[in-house]
Design an enzyme around this catalytic site. Structure first.
Site, PDB file in Angstrom:
ATOM      1  N   GLY A 164      -1.501   2.132  13.524  1.00  0.00           N
ATOM      2  CA  GLY A 164      -0.991   1.575  12.415  1.00  0.00           C
ATOM      3  C   GLY A 164      -1.605   2.315  11.141  1.00  0.00           C
ATOM      4  N   GLY A 165      -1.545   1.499  10.026  1.00  0.00           N
ATOM      5  CA  GLY A 165      -1.948   1.845   8.864  1.00  0.00           C
ATOM      6  C   GLY A 165      -3.462   2.099   8.914  1.00  0.00           C
TER       7      GLY A 165
ATOM      8  N   ASP B 250     -10.414   3.019   2.371  1.00  0.00           N
ATOM      9  CA  ASP B 250     -10.759   2.647   3.661  1.00  0.00           C
ATOM     10  C   ASP B 250     -11.460   3.367   4.490  1.00  0.00           C
ATOM     11  OD1 ASP B 250      -9.336   0.328   3.274  1.00  0.00           O
ATOM     12  OD2 ASP B 250      -7.322   0.828   3.820  1.00  0.00           O
TER      13      ASP B 250
ATOM     14  N   LYS C 112       0.751  -1.245   0.087  1.00  0.00           N
ATOM     15  CA  LYS C 112      -0.096  -0.121   0.031  1.00  0.00           C
ATOM     16  C   LYS C 112       0.835   1.295  -0.096  1.00  0.00           C
ATOM     17  CE  LYS C 112      -4.156  -1.615   2.399  1.00  0.00           C
ATOM     18  NZ  LYS C 112      -5.386  -1.167   3.243  1.00  0.00           N
TER      19      LYS C 112
HETATM   20  P1  ATR Z   1      -2.287  -2.163  10.563  1.00  0.00           P
HETATM   21  O1  ATR Z   1      -1.693  -1.375   9.231  1.00  0.00           O
HETATM   22  O2  ATR Z   1      -3.121  -2.934  10.281  1.00  0.00           O
HETATM   23  O3  ATR Z   1      -2.949  -0.985  11.336  1.00  0.00           O
HETATM   24  P2  ATR Z   1       0.157  -2.105  11.884  1.00  0.00           P
HETATM   25  O4  ATR Z   1       0.854  -1.049  11.454  1.00  0.00           O
HETATM   26  O5  ATR Z   1       1.041  -3.363  12.382  1.00  0.00           O
HETATM   27  O6  ATR Z   1      -1.255  -2.696  11.389  1.00  0.00           O
HETATM   28  O7  ATR Z   1      -0.273  -1.888  13.275  1.00  0.00           O
HETATM   29  C1  ATR Z   1      -0.706  -2.828  14.509  1.00  0.00           C
HETATM   30  C2  ATR Z   1      -1.456  -1.895  15.571  1.00  0.00           C
HETATM   31  O8  ATR Z   1      -1.679  -3.059  16.693  1.00  0.00           O
HETATM   32  C3  ATR Z   1      -0.121  -1.112  16.184  1.00  0.00           C
HETATM   33  O9  ATR Z   1      -1.094  -0.046  16.704  1.00  0.00           O
HETATM   34  C4  ATR Z   1       0.235  -1.859  17.296  1.00  0.00           C
HETATM   35  O10 ATR Z   1       0.617  -1.259  18.391  1.00  0.00           O
HETATM   36  P3  ATR Z   1       2.522  -0.697  18.375  1.00  0.00           P
HETATM   37  O11 ATR Z   1       2.463   0.345  17.320  1.00  0.00           O
HETATM   38  O12 ATR Z   1       2.700  -0.366  19.646  1.00  0.00           O
HETATM   39  O13 ATR Z   1       2.982  -1.935  17.634  1.00  0.00           O
HETATM   40  C5  ATR Z   1      -0.833  -2.380  17.799  1.00  0.00           C
HETATM   41  N1  ATR Z   1      -0.718  -3.782  18.452  1.00  0.00           N
HETATM   42  C6  ATR Z   1      -0.409  -4.957  17.925  1.00  0.00           C
HETATM   43  N2  ATR Z   1       0.056  -5.985  18.948  1.00  0.00           N
HETATM   44  C7  ATR Z   1       0.031  -5.275  20.143  1.00  0.00           C
HETATM   45  C8  ATR Z   1      -0.291  -5.811  21.436  1.00  0.00           C
HETATM   46  N3  ATR Z   1       0.217  -6.824  21.927  1.00  0.00           N
HETATM   47  N4  ATR Z   1      -0.537  -4.795  22.382  1.00  0.00           N
HETATM   48  C9  ATR Z   1      -0.972  -3.542  22.034  1.00  0.00           C
HETATM   49  N5  ATR Z   1      -0.967  -3.119  20.735  1.00  0.00           N
HETATM   50  C10 ATR Z   1      -0.863  -3.780  19.749  1.00  0.00           C
END
Ligand code: ATR
Length: 281
Positions: free
Chosen positions: A136-137, A108, A71
């Site tokens: 995240g995204g 989105d 993306k």
């Molecule tokens: P996407 O693009 O689908 O949003 P991403 O960029 O990998 O995916 O983001 C995942 C989100 O889930 C992030 O906000 C991540 O928090 P971090 O920025 O701290 O990594 C959150 N996330 C994933 N696993 C987590 C966990 N175990 N506890 C809290 N937040 C989590």
């Protein structure tokens, strides 16, 4: 499905792409509207993405969706970028223009807000403060959608606070975005009109989102962008205490509509039959 020599071609580019529900989604609509067209999965490794992107118009494609991990690369490579896609920092929809150039869009944000608007009680972001978990995204699209729909203020909460600070800085503008520490998430729910989970917590294979909803007003709407499972712990907990709970499948279905309209000339509808067909995949 019988195609003529004039069939319009579109698809979804991702790596891996086998899990994508978009071929089912667009396939259902093509069938339903009797359109001479096809929508195919296109498994493309990151190293081949640019070459594939360049050749799409030459192969007669009318466009494509772009998914993980392409993306952001798509944003940098297309000839024209819609302003919303630039703000979000990602392109999920490609449209081939009449001159063969590629336009990059992001649908989105549309999918997110449209899904909430379609709920029986309706939804207006302007109704009150929103709490968004994650940075995240997916969070970027959700925050942009809420700002554009007039949310008065927004609390952004992420495990890694710096990512939330950066997102708030990039998208905030006129809208007040308050970054709250992950540890303070329970108290941050007080007075909210909307709670959105954009983290991957609650998804199949991930732990549930650890969140106590005690402070959340019972008239707040709770939504999760996770759609596998459809009923996450968060949504069950919300419904149990009387909140309206909206699952993430609708966002997936609605985000596909503008692309389908651009490629095949019909703005498709999201129906219960479509929900069970795609949700049951
Ligand atoms: P996407 O693009 O689908 O949003 P991403 O960029 O990998 O995916 O983001 C995942 C989100 O889930 C992030 O906000 C991540 O928090 P971090 O920025 O701290 O990594 C959150 N996330 C994933 N696993 C987590 C966990 N175990 N506890 C809290 N937040 C989590």
């Amino acid at each position: 499905m019988i195609l003529s020599g004039k069939a319009r071609l579109a698809g979804v580019i991702g790596w891996p792409v086998g899990h994508s529900r978009s071929p089912r989604l667009h396939g259902h609509w093509l069938d339903h509207y009797g359109i001479d067209g096809a929508y195919v999965p296109l498994p493309v490794q990151p190293g081949h993405f640019e070459a594939v992107l360049r050749v799409l118009p030459q192969m007669g494609f009318v466009g494509a969706n772009v998914t993980v991990p392409h993306k952001e690369a798509a944003l940098a490579l297309v000839d024209h970028v819609e302003p919303l896609a630039r703000r979000i920092g990602a392109v999920n929809t490609l449209v081939v223009r009449a001159d063969g150039s590629l336009e990059g869009r992001n649908t989105d944000a549309f999918g997110f807000i449209e899904n909430l608007r379609q709920q029986p009680a309706g939804f207006r972001a302007a109704a009150g403060p929103a709490v968004v978990l994650g940075a995240g995204g997916a969070a970027r699209a959700v925050v942009a959608a809420l700002i554009d729909d007039g949310v008065p203020s927004l609390r952004l909460i992420n495990r890694t606070t710096e990512r939330a600070v950066e997102l708030a800085h990039q998208l905030g503008g006129q809208t007040r975005i308050e970054v709250v520490d992950w540890q303070e998430r329970t108290a941050a729910l007080a007075g909210a009109a909307l709670l959105v989970n954009t983290t991957t917590l609650g998804m199949v294979g991930q732990p549930p989102l650890p969140l106590d909803l005690a402070e959340l007003p019972v008239d707040a709407v709770v939504t999760d962008i996770v759609y596998a499972p459809l009923q996450t712990d968060l949504l069950q907990q919300a419904r149990h205490r009387g909140n309206v709970a909206v699952d993430g499948l609708g966002m997936l279905l609605h985000q596909g509509r503008p692309g389908f309209a651009a490629w095949f000339g019909v703005m498709p509808e999201v129906t219960d039959a479509l929900r069970s067909f795609v949700g049951g995949a």
